[in-house]
Design an enzyme around this catalytic site. Structure first.
Site, PDB file in Angstrom:
ATOM      1  N   SER A 127      -8.273   6.176  -5.179  1.00 32.61           N
ATOM      2  CA  SER A 127      -8.971   5.292  -4.476  1.00 32.61           C
ATOM      3  C   SER A 127      -9.955   5.471  -3.409  1.00 32.61           C
ATOM      4  CB  SER A 127      -7.824   4.456  -4.086  1.00 32.61           C
ATOM      5  OG  SER A 127      -8.288   3.277  -3.060  1.00 32.61           O
ATOM      6  N   TYR A 152      -0.864   3.605   1.764  1.00 31.41           N
ATOM      7  CA  TYR A 152      -1.337   3.379   0.207  1.00 31.41           C
ATOM      8  C   TYR A 152      -2.500   4.747   0.059  1.00 31.41           C
ATOM      9  CZ  TYR A 152      -4.496   1.847  -3.392  1.00 31.41           C
ATOM     10  OH  TYR A 152      -4.967   1.616  -4.712  1.00 31.41           O
TER      11      TYR A 152
END
Length: 335
Positions: A127, A152
């Site tokens: 990501s 995350y």
């Protein structure tokens, strides 16, 4: 290819499975159909995939070690694309345990399955959030990413480190893909485009964080899928020029590689909202709010390595991509 795609009922997973199936590959799609967002939309995505002869679905949670290993034993996967993850930066602040279970424990099971199953190439989703406190723009895969600001992001960085270790120890070819703000038809209901479209059509206010001064490298789903399919077919090799005295984070002496997949264009959130308003023919009621914990004010992808290695550069402008999303949204929800 005989491909395992995890997160197959998800936004990117659905589109990727469909592309692989259209290319003539066999696909096993894994998903646990969790309730992080509407299970109904996940089931609707799957119903379309079931129309293809060479698609099989496995309802499995990656944290279930026995079930994952059994799946690898039953299928001789040539390639694995791991898209399954507990997503969402803000949600990770409230529910950190979910991220550890799926993104770390679950990913370790994928790595073990690939190792013992003789998989020829593992492609996995990272990501843009891994860039964290980095401010040198555009974000380059050749820069260190050691300062994530959400759990995350930390789990995605951990996936890159775990994959490199397996690549080095066991010779497992691994490629990590840092996605930049993916949007488009069948998109996630928790993402800005979906939330804004729904709220504007319903005459409800939208939350505009960082007082609208956020900038994102919005990347249309078809561009993401084109990049992933090209990279899946390109097995990484060791970088013969890798220097341990000046280590390049994007490659290794092992068969390992990291790429950004982004539009190579940063757009202010205010402009993004304007395009949505133009497409809907309706103005948004805006609630301006401060930057949220875990969010970064700007993302911008350097995609030079992607262009050099697979000859592809994402290029869909938001005016085109948002129009296609809204066309899908109106059709899907009969608006």
């Amino acid at each position: 290819m005989n491909i395992l795609v995890t997160g197959a009922a998800g936004f990117i997973g659905y589109h990727l499975c469909r592309r692989f199936l259209k290319m003539g590959h066999s696909v096993v799609g894994l998903d646990n159909l969790n309730a992080y967002y509407s299970v109904h939309i996940k089931q609707d995505r799957l119903s379309q995939l079931h129309e293809y002869e060479h698609f099989q679905f496995a309802k499995i949670d990656l944290a279930d070690k026995k079930a994952v290993f059994k799946l690898f034993q039953e299928h001789d996967f040539s390639h694995v694309v791991n898209l399954a993850a507990q997503a969402g930066v803000r949600y990770s602040i409230e529910n950190p345990g979910a991220y550890v279970e799926t993104n770390l424990v679950g990913f370790s099971h994928i790595l073990e399955g690939c190792r013992h199953g003789g998989v020829r190439h593992l492609v996995f989703a990272s990501s843009s959030s891994v860039y964290g406190l980095n401010t040198n723009m555009p974000f380059s895969v050749h820069n260190n990413v050691d300062h994530p600001i959400s759990l995350y992001a930390a789990t995605k960085k951990s996936n890159e480190l775990m994959a490199h270790t397996y690549s080095y120890l066991y010779g497992l070819p691994c490629t990590g893909l840092r996605f930049f703000t993916v949007y488009g038809p069948w998109g996630r209901p928790d993402m800005a485009l979906f939330l804004f479209t729904k709220a504007i059509l319903e005459g409800k206010p939208i939350s505009v964080f960082n007082h609208g001064k956020m900038r994102r490298d919005f990347t249309y789903i078809d561009d993401i899928i084109e990049g992933v399919t090209r990279i899946t077919g390109r097995t990484p090799t060791a970088n013969p020029h890798w220097d341990s005295n000046a280590p390049d984070p994007s490659s290794s002496v092992a068969p390992y590689k990291i790429y950004n997949i982004g539009n190579n264009n940063t757009v202010e959130l205010g402009r993004f909202i304007e395009v949505i308003e133009d497409q809907l023919g309706k103005k948004a009621e805006k609630q301006y709010l401060p930057l949220q914990p875990g969010d970064v004010p700007m993302t911008f992808a350097d995609v030079d390595d992607l262009i050099a290695d697979v000859g592809f550069k994402p290029s869909t402008p938001i005016e085109v991509g948002i129009a296609k999303f809204i066309e899908w949204y109106r059709d899907y929800f009969h608006v």
